[in-house]
Design a protein around this motif. Structure first.
Motif, PDB file in Angstrom:
ATOM      1  N   ARG A   1     -42.446  25.361  85.431  1.00 44.96           N
ATOM      2  CA  ARG A   1     -42.662  24.874  84.175  1.00 44.96           C
ATOM      3  C   ARG A   1     -41.829  25.399  83.062  1.00 44.96           C
ATOM      4  O   ARG A   1     -41.124  25.558  81.906  1.00 44.96           O
ATOM      5  CB  ARG A   1     -43.482  24.635  83.659  1.00 44.96           C
ATOM      6  CG  ARG A   1     -43.884  22.799  82.830  1.00 44.96           C
ATOM      7  CD  ARG A   1     -44.971  22.149  82.623  1.00 44.96           C
ATOM      8  NE  ARG A   1     -44.841  21.375  81.833  1.00 44.96           N
ATOM      9  CZ  ARG A   1     -45.398  20.020  81.344  1.00 44.96           C
ATOM     10  NH1 ARG A   1     -46.104  19.777  82.661  1.00 44.96           N
ATOM     11  NH2 ARG A   1     -45.004  19.401  80.621  1.00 44.96           N
ATOM     12  N   LEU A   2     -42.068  26.595  83.035  1.00 46.64           N
ATOM     13  CA  LEU A   2     -42.116  28.232  82.252  1.00 46.64           C
ATOM     14  C   LEU A   2     -40.325  28.304  81.833  1.00 46.64           C
ATOM     15  O   LEU A   2     -39.746  28.406  80.967  1.00 46.64           O
ATOM     16  CB  LEU A   2     -42.165  28.817  82.239  1.00 46.64           C
ATOM     17  CG  LEU A   2     -44.275  28.979  81.883  1.00 46.64           C
ATOM     18  CD1 LEU A   2     -44.482  30.717  82.671  1.00 46.64           C
ATOM     19  CD2 LEU A   2     -44.658  28.602  80.591  1.00 46.64           C
TER      20      LEU A   2
ATOM     21  N   THR B   1     -40.875  20.750  89.768  1.00 44.25           N
ATOM     22  CA  THR B   1     -43.154  20.698  89.091  1.00 44.25           C
ATOM     23  C   THR B   1     -43.476  20.101  89.981  1.00 44.25           C
ATOM     24  O   THR B   1     -44.676  20.533  90.094  1.00 44.25           O
ATOM     25  CB  THR B   1     -42.843  21.256  87.799  1.00 44.25           C
ATOM     26  OG1 THR B   1     -41.719  22.097  87.260  1.00 44.25           O
ATOM     27  CG2 THR B   1     -43.663  20.960  86.863  1.00 44.25           C
TER      28      THR B   1
ATOM     29  N   VAL C   1     -49.234  15.673  82.956  1.00 45.79           N
ATOM     30  CA  VAL C   1     -48.286  16.134  83.676  1.00 45.79           C
ATOM     31  C   VAL C   1     -46.808  15.007  83.660  1.00 45.79           C
ATOM     32  O   VAL C   1     -46.022  15.604  84.082  1.00 45.79           O
ATOM     33  CB  VAL C   1     -48.234  17.114  84.579  1.00 45.79           C
ATOM     34  CG1 VAL C   1     -48.981  18.195  84.145  1.00 45.79           C
ATOM     35  CG2 VAL C   1     -48.996  16.128  85.718  1.00 45.79           C
TER      36      VAL C   1
ATOM     37  N   VAL D   1     -46.728  26.138  87.538  1.00 44.89           N
ATOM     38  CA  VAL D   1     -46.697  27.071  86.568  1.00 44.89           C
ATOM     39  C   VAL D   1     -45.172  27.147  85.839  1.00 44.89           C
ATOM     40  O   VAL D   1     -44.700  27.140  85.120  1.00 44.89           O
ATOM     41  CB  VAL D   1     -47.923  28.192  85.783  1.00 44.89           C
ATOM     42  CG1 VAL D   1     -47.658  28.775  84.243  1.00 44.89           C
ATOM     43  CG2 VAL D   1     -49.180  26.864  85.914  1.00 44.89           C
TER      44      VAL D   1
ATOM     45  N   GLY E   1     -49.677  25.753  92.648  1.00 46.43           N
ATOM     46  CA  GLY E   1     -49.921  25.573  91.212  1.00 46.43           C
ATOM     47  C   GLY E   1     -50.014  26.707  90.515  1.00 46.43           C
ATOM     48  O   GLY E   1     -48.829  26.846  89.435  1.00 46.43           O
ATOM     49  N   ALA E   2     -49.365  28.221  90.977  1.00 41.76           N
ATOM     50  CA  ALA E   2     -48.859  29.066  90.486  1.00 41.76           C
ATOM     51  C   ALA E   2     -47.105  28.406  90.036  1.00 41.76           C
ATOM     52  O   ALA E   2     -46.395  29.181  89.106  1.00 41.76           O
ATOM     53  CB  ALA E   2     -48.771  30.613  90.748  1.00 41.76           C
TER      54      ALA E   2
ATOM     55  N   LEU F   1     -46.658  20.863  92.293  1.00 41.69           N
ATOM     56  CA  LEU F   1     -48.685  19.758  92.139  1.00 41.69           C
ATOM     57  C   LEU F   1     -48.591  19.501  93.452  1.00 41.69           C
ATOM     58  O   LEU F   1     -49.529  19.484  93.317  1.00 41.69           O
ATOM     59  CB  LEU F   1     -48.129  19.079  90.411  1.00 41.69           C
ATOM     60  CG  LEU F   1     -48.219  19.775  89.591  1.00 41.69           C
ATOM     61  CD1 LEU F   1     -47.543  18.878  88.110  1.00 41.69           C
ATOM     62  CD2 LEU F   1     -49.147  20.926  89.666  1.00 41.69           C
TER      63      LEU F   1
ATOM     64  N   THR G   1     -49.784  21.532  95.872  1.00 48.01           N
ATOM     65  CA  THR G   1     -51.447  22.129  95.529  1.00 48.01           C
ATOM     66  C   THR G   1     -52.188  21.188  96.465  1.00 48.01           C
ATOM     67  O   THR G   1     -53.273  21.336  96.461  1.00 48.01           O
ATOM     68  CB  THR G   1     -51.480  22.936  94.236  1.00 48.01           C
ATOM     69  OG1 THR G   1     -50.578  23.272  93.728  1.00 48.01           O
ATOM     70  CG2 THR G   1     -52.833  22.796  93.668  1.00 48.01           C
TER      71      THR G   1
END
Length: 552
Positions: A338-339, A347, A389, A335, A331-332, A351, A354
Motif C-alpha cells: 500500500r505504501l 494489497t 480497506v 502495508v 500483513g507487513a 490481506l 494473512t
C-alpha cells in the motif's frame, strides 16, 4: 509586354510541365508496383454456396501448421537443450573422476565453451535457436563450477568459501551477459538449467546457497527488466529444490542436531520468501497484475507448506507460532504494497493470505469449542476489516472462514448454543455495510450474490441453533422457529435475501411435516406443531400485508 519577359514565362511553364510529367510517371510506376504486390498476395476467392445448398466445411490447415511449428520450434528446442545438458552433467559426474585434476577442469569448461560458441554461430542464422544453445553452454559452465567443489568425482576445490565466491562470480557473469544481450531466452535457459542441475546429486546447504544465488540473479531481471517468466520459474525451482531436500531428511546437515537442522531449513525458507517479496515490492506498479498475484500466491504456498511440514516433524511442534509469523509477514507485505502504491489487487491478496494463514494456525493451538470460537472471531475480524480497506477478497475469505467454523460446530459440542448465536451475528455483521466488487461482474449483482451467501450462512446457523434446543420429536417445529427468526432478521435489516432464506427453510419444514411428521408424531406433538406453525405463518403473512399497505 517585353520580349525577354515573355520568353522567361514560357521557359518556366515548360519546366513546370516537365515536373508534372515526371510526377505522373512516378505515380504510375508506384501504382503498377502496388497492383503487382496485391495480385501476388491476394487470397483465393471463396466460392459461396448456392441458395438452398449446404456449405462444405472449410479446412484450416494454417492453424494446424502453426501449432506444429510452435511445438517443433519452441518446445522441442528447449526440451532438447535440457536433455543435452543433463546428459553432459551425468557424464561429468560419473566419468570425469577417471581424469586428472587439470583434465577434469579443462574438459568441463571446454565442453561448455564449445557449446556456447556453437550457439553464437547458430545465432547468426537463427537468433532464437542459437541463443537457446548459447544459454545451455552457460548453464553447463555453471554446473562445472558447481561440481568443482560439490561433486566428489570432480572435486578439486576443498574450500567451500572459495567455491561459493566462484559460483557467485559466475552468476554475475550470466546476469551480465544476458542483460547486455537483452535476451530473456539466454537468461531463462541458463538460470533454469543451473537451478535444476544442482538437483542431480545430494542436496546440502551448499546446494541451497547456490540456488539462492541463482534466484537472486533471476530477481535482478524482475527488478531491472521487469521480465516475469525467468523469475517465476526460478521461484518454482528454488522451492522444488527445498522439497527434494525435505524428502531426503538429514542430507543437508548430516549429523547435526534436529533443532539446528530445523533452524537451517527455516532460515533458507525465510531467505527465499524475503528475496522474492522484496523483488516484487520494489516496483510493483511496473508488473502485470496477474504476474504479481502469481508471485505472491506461489511464494506463500512454498513458505507455508514447506515450513509447516518441517515444523510439524518436530516432537515439540511450534506450528501455531510459525504460521502466526507467516501471517504477520504477509500483513507487513500488505502495508508495504500500500505504501508503494501497488495495484489494489496485490494489497488485497496479501490481506487475504494473512487471514487464511491465521485460520490455518488455529488448529495448532485450539480444539473443540475454542477452535470454533477462534475461527468465528477470525472470520468476523477479516470481514469487518475488509470494510475499512474496501477489499472484497478479504470479505469473501472472512465468510469462507465462518462457513468452516459452522461446519466444525458439531452437534455434541459443549457450548454449541453460544457458538451458533455468535455465528448468526457474525454472518449478519459481515454482510452489512460496504460495497462488494467482483472482477467481471457489475456491483449490484456482486452485492446480491454476496448477500445471498451470507443469508444462507445465517439461516443454516439458525436452523442448527434452534434444532439443538428442540426435543427429538419436534425437529420440524424447530425449523419453523428458525424460519420465523430469519424472517425477523430480514425485516429488521430490510434485506429480502434473509426473508427468501426463511421461505426456503419454511418450505423444507412444511415438506418434512407432510411427509414425515404427520405419520410418526404422537397426537400431542402433532397438535403443538400444527398450532404453532399456523400462528407463525399468520404472523409472517400479516407482516407482509402491512408492509405492502405501507408501500401502497
Amino acid at each position: 509586354m517585353p520580349e525577354g519577359k515573355s520568353m522567361s514565362d514560357e521557359g518556366e511553364g515548360q519546366d513546370l510541365r516537365d515536373t508534372v510529367k515526371r510526377l505522373e510517371a512516378t505515380v504510375a510506376a508506384l501504382e503498377t508496383r502496388l497492383a503487382s504486390l496485391e495480385s501476388r498476395e491476394a487470397p483465393r476467392p471463396v466460392a459461396m454456396p448456392a441458395v438452398g445448398t449446404v456449405a462444405a466445411p472449410v479446412a484450416v490447415p494454417e492453424q494446424q501448421r502453426d501449432l506444429e511449428a510452435h511445438v517443433g520450434t519452441y518446445w522441442l528446442s528447449r526440451l532438447g537443450i535440457v536433455a543435452l545438458i543433463i546428459g553432459i552433467a551425468y557424464l561429468i559426474t560419473y566419468h570425469f573422476g577417471e581424469l586428472g585434476v587439470l583434465a577434469r577442469v579443462g574438459a568441463g569448461y571446454l565442453l561448455s565453451a564449445g557449446l556456447g560458441a556453437f550457439g553464437l554461430w547458430l545465432a547468426r542464422r537463427n537468433q532464437l535457436f542459437g541463443r537457446i544453445v548459447f544459454g545451455g553452454g552457460l548453464a553447463l559452465a555453471y554446473f562445472v563450477t558447481y561440481a568443482l567443489h560439490f561433486i566428489p568425482a570432480v572435486r578439486v576445490i576443498d574450500s567451500e568459501v572459495l567455491a561459493l565466491v566462484l559460483l557467485a562470480g559466475f552468476v554475475v557473469a550470466i546476469v551480465t551477459i544476458a542483460h547486455r544481450m537483452q535476451s530473456e531466452t539466454v537468461a531463462g535457459i541458463a538460470l533454469f538449467l543451473g537451478l535444476h542441475t544442482g538437483m542431480l546429486s545430494d542436496i546440502t546447504a551448499f546446494t541451497l546457497l547456490s540456488t539462492t544465488m541463482l534466484a537472486a540473479g533471476a530477481l535482478f531481471f524482475l527488478v531491472r527488466n521487469r521480465w516475469v517468466i525467468v523469475p517465476l520459474s526460478s521461484l518454482v525451482a528454488v522451492y522444488s529444490t527445498h522439497v527434494v531436500w525435505a524428502v531426503r531428511t538429514g542430507h543437508m546437515a548430516p549429523g547435526a542436531p534436529e533443532d539446528d537442522r530445523l533452524l537451517l531449513s527455516l532460515g533458507f525458507l525465510a531467505l527465499y520468501f524475503l528475496l522474492f517479496s522484496v523483488a516484487l515490492l520494489v516496483r510493483p506498479r511496473d508488473l502485470p497484475v496477474r504476474a504479481s498475484l502469481a508471485f505472491t500466491l506461489l511464494n506463500w504456498v512454498g513458505l507455508t507448506s514447506l515450513g509447516a511440514y518441517e515444523v510439524s516433524q518436530e516432537q515439540d511442534s511450534h506450528l501455531f507460532g510459525f504460521l502466526l509469523v507467516v501471517a504477520l509477514a504477509h500483513g507487513a507485505g500488505a502495508v508495504v504494497s500500500r505504501l508503494q502504491r501497488a495495484p489494489t489487487a496485490l494489497t488485497h491478496a496479501y490481506l487475504a493470505l494473512t487471514a487464511v494463514t491465521l485460520a490455518l494456525a488455529m488448529p495448532g493451538r485450539y480444539d473443540d469449542v475454542a477452535l470454533v470460537a477462534a475461527w468465528t472471531v477470525t472470520g468476523l475480524v477479516a470481514g469487518l476489516a475488509a470494510r475499512g480497506v474496501e477489499s472484497p477478497v478479504l470479505r469473501g475469505v472472512g465468510v469462507l472462514i465462518l462457513y468452516v467454523a459452522l461446519g466444525a460446530c458439531e452437534w455434541e459440542t459443549p457450548g454449541r448454543l453460544t457458538l451458533l448465536i455468535g455465528l448468526v451475528v457474525a454472518f449478519v455483521l459481515v454482510e452489512r455495510g460496504g460495497t462488494v466488487r467482483v472482477a467481471g461482474m457489475p456491483e449490484p449483482e456482486a452485492r446480491t450474490a454476496f448477500t445471498a451467501i451470507c443469508a444462507a450462512g445465517a439461516g443454516l446457523s439458525l436452523v442448527a441453533l434452534v434444532g439443538a434446543r428442540m426435543p427429538q420429536g419436534l425437529v420440524t417445529l424447530g425449523w419453523v422457529i428458525a424460519a420465523f427468526l430469519l424472517f425477523g432478521v430480514g425485516f429488521a435489516v430490510r434485506e429480502r435475501w434473509y426473508r427468501l432464506a426463511a421461505l426456503a427453510v419454511l418450505g423444507l419444514a412444511l415438506g418434512r411435516l407432510v411427509l414425515v411428521d404427520v405419520a410418526k408424531l404422537p397426537p400431542d406433538q402433532r397438535v403443538v406443531t400444527f398450532i404453532l406453525l399456523g400462528v407463525m405463518l399468520l404472523l409472517v403473512s400479516y407482516t407482509y400485508t402491512r408492509l405492502r399497505d405501507r408501500r401502497g
